[in-house]
Design an enzyme around this catalytic site. Structure first.
Site, short mmCIF file in Angstrom:
data_model
loop_
_atom_site.label_atom_id
_atom_site.label_comp_id
_atom_site.label_asym_id
_atom_site.label_seq_id
_atom_site.Cartn_x
_atom_site.Cartn_y
_atom_site.Cartn_z
N LYS A 191 2.77 10.11 8.29
CA LYS A 191 2.10 9.66 9.50
C LYS A 191 2.73 10.20 10.80
O LYS A 191 2.47 11.33 11.16
CB LYS A 191 2.05 8.12 9.51
CG LYS A 191 1.02 7.57 8.51
CD LYS A 191 0.78 6.10 8.75
CE LYS A 191 -0.17 5.46 7.76
NZ LYS A 191 -1.58 5.64 8.08
N PHE A 224 0.85 -1.19 0.00
CA PHE A 224 0.00 0.00 0.00
C PHE A 224 0.89 1.24 0.00
O PHE A 224 1.74 1.40 0.87
CB PHE A 224 -0.93 0.03 1.22
CG PHE A 224 -1.91 1.17 1.15
CD1 PHE A 224 -3.10 1.04 0.45
CD2 PHE A 224 -1.63 2.40 1.75
CE1 PHE A 224 -4.00 2.11 0.34
CE2 PHE A 224 -2.52 3.47 1.64
CZ PHE A 224 -3.70 3.31 0.95
N ASP A 263 9.19 2.53 1.56
CA ASP A 263 8.06 3.30 2.06
C ASP A 263 7.98 3.06 3.56
O ASP A 263 7.56 2.01 4.02
CB ASP A 263 6.78 2.83 1.35
CG ASP A 263 5.53 3.56 1.84
OD1 ASP A 263 5.59 4.19 2.91
OD2 ASP A 263 4.50 3.48 1.15
N1 PLP Z 1 2.31 4.27 2.53
C1 PLP Z 1 1.97 3.45 3.53
C2 PLP Z 1 2.87 2.31 3.88
C3 PLP Z 1 0.79 3.66 4.24
O1 PLP Z 1 0.45 2.83 5.23
C4 PLP Z 1 -0.03 4.75 3.89
C5 PLP Z 1 -1.30 5.00 4.60
O2 PLP Z 1 -1.84 4.16 5.27
C6 PLP Z 1 0.37 5.58 2.84
C7 PLP Z 1 1.55 5.31 2.19
C8 PLP Z 1 -0.47 6.75 2.43
O3 PLP Z 1 -0.36 7.76 3.36
P1 PLP Z 1 -1.43 8.94 3.38
O4 PLP Z 1 -2.73 8.36 3.81
O5 PLP Z 1 -0.87 9.94 4.38
O6 PLP Z 1 -1.49 9.51 2.01
#
Ligand code: PLP
Length: 388
Positions: free
Chosen positions: A232, A118, A203
């Protein structure tokens, strides 16, 4: 689809509009790693919004420089550079654009991403995400993303071609169901990227910022990505995302190549600096490891105790209780009983308490979990018990 109106938070506790208190093992989805409304973070934001709120990236601001220096030191011995934005998706977009700019002179732009990953919900990050449900209905997707099975080095190798620029992964998949990568896989990816001159990108939006017992989860693997992204927990709830680039990519973005009006505002960077300061002062990275181990050791007996609980997995305070059936009903019951958890990937109860969760709160949360499991998934009581 919210079912609860929350009005106040402090540490690991939140209160709803009726005054009922909950133990929060969601942490705003891995955002309030230092607990809700940590006084130092609140004070830093308060002071900054009364001093200078926004000037754009046409000018330097002290907080932004200090934050970039700090993150660069934590990951790249001070030899990295940062770009600040506002969310995890935007941070991943930044990583993707960075990889494309780097690969562009040789016509390389493809990024190999993992199945079940994700990376966000903008078009490019949805295309990078390895979950069909995130893309369905929004086609056509931007091109340039391939997917390979997670923890399968040969599957990744098979996707490499003359257009490949990078490999992108979460070393602990969060939304995918709290799945840590195997060491041989991550180390094998680093070697593969070196061999083929590809970028390794991580990520760290969910697993970063101390959550797994290291500042960044890739630090468990003795591997350094060429760049990674954060969001986050970086600002404790004040929106901020970051692309942190190591020496190989530090000069790739030049002025004007990528930008964001609100990226790295003085209050956002003040929130992040205060968050980093709290994590350091309260030794929360180490604490995530030790308290995480305790929580895990106390969750593991639930596998033997309840037929439908199959596994406990994760790292530090990023843990998943895996069941052989959908966990939404369990999570709803837990909420009613005063414990907030997250149903993920259908069958996984995701547990992400703040890193400064108290031991008594861990015990209280476990009691509620045990009680709810007994109620919903316990063995039927024996006949004589029933009669009694
Ligand atoms: N990358 C990861 C691993 C995530 O868990 C998330 C959100 O849950 C995101 C990216 C996306 O972040 P945002 O919701 O701040 O756009």
């Amino acid at each position: 689809a919210p079912n609860l109106a929350l009005v106040r938070g402090r540490g690991t506790k939140v209160w709803d509009a009726d005054g009922k208190v909950y133990l929060d093992f969601v942490s705003g989805i891995a955002v309030v790693n230092a607990g809700h409304c940590h006084p130092r973070v609140v004070e830093a934001i308060r002071e900054q919004v009364g001093t200078l709120m926004h000037v754009s990236n046409l000018y330097y601001t002290e907080n932004e420089a200090r934050l970039a220096e700090k993150l660069s030191k934590l990951a790249y011995e001070g030899k990295g550079k940062c770009f600040f934005c506002n969310s995890g998706a935007e941070a991943n977009e930044g990583l993707i654009k960075l990889a494309r700019l780097w690969g562009n002179p040789e016509g390389r732009y493809e990024i190999i991403c993992m199945d079940n990953s994700f990376h966000g919900r903008t078009l490019a990050t949805a295309a990078a995400t390895g979950q069909e449900k995130v893309r369905t209905g929004f086609e056509p997707m931007p091109e340039g993303f391939r997917h390979a099975a997670y923890n399968d080095l040969e599957a990744v190798r098979a996707q490499v071609n003359e257009k490949t620029a990078a490999v992108l992964l979460e070393v602990v998949q969060g939304e995918g169901g709290v799945i840590p990568a195997e060491a041989a896989f991550v180390q094998g990816l680093r070697a593969l990227c070196d061999e083929k001159n590809l970028l390794l990108l991580c990520d760290e939006v969910q697993c970063g910022m101390g959550r797994t017992g290291r500042w960044f989860a890739f630090q468990h693997y003795d591997v350094l990505p060429d760049a990674f992204c954060l969001a986050k927990a970086l600002g404790s709830g004040y929106p901020i995302g970051a692309v942190v680039a190591g020496p190989k990519l530090a000069e790739t973005f030049s002025a004007g190549k990528h930008a964001s009006t609100f990226g790295g505002t003085p209050p956002a960077c003040a929130a992040a600096l205060a968050t980093l300061d709290v994590i350091e002062r309260e030794r929360l990275v180490k604490r995530a490891e030790t308290i995480g181990r305790q929580l895990r050791e106390r969750l593991e007996p639930l596998v033997a105790k309840y037929e439908h609980v199959t596994e406990v997995r994760g790292a530090g305070l990023m843990l998943g209780l895996v069941m052989d059936r959908p966990v939404k009903p369990l999570c709803s019951r837990l909420t009613e009983m005063g414990l907030l958890t997250l149903a993920t990937a259908e069958r996984v109860v995701r547990l992400l308490p703040p890193l400064n969760v108290k031991e008594a709160e861990i015990s209280e949360g476990l009691e509620i979990l045990d009680e709810a499991l007994a109620e919903l998934h316990g063995a039927a009581p024996a006949e004589e018990e029933k009669e009694a």
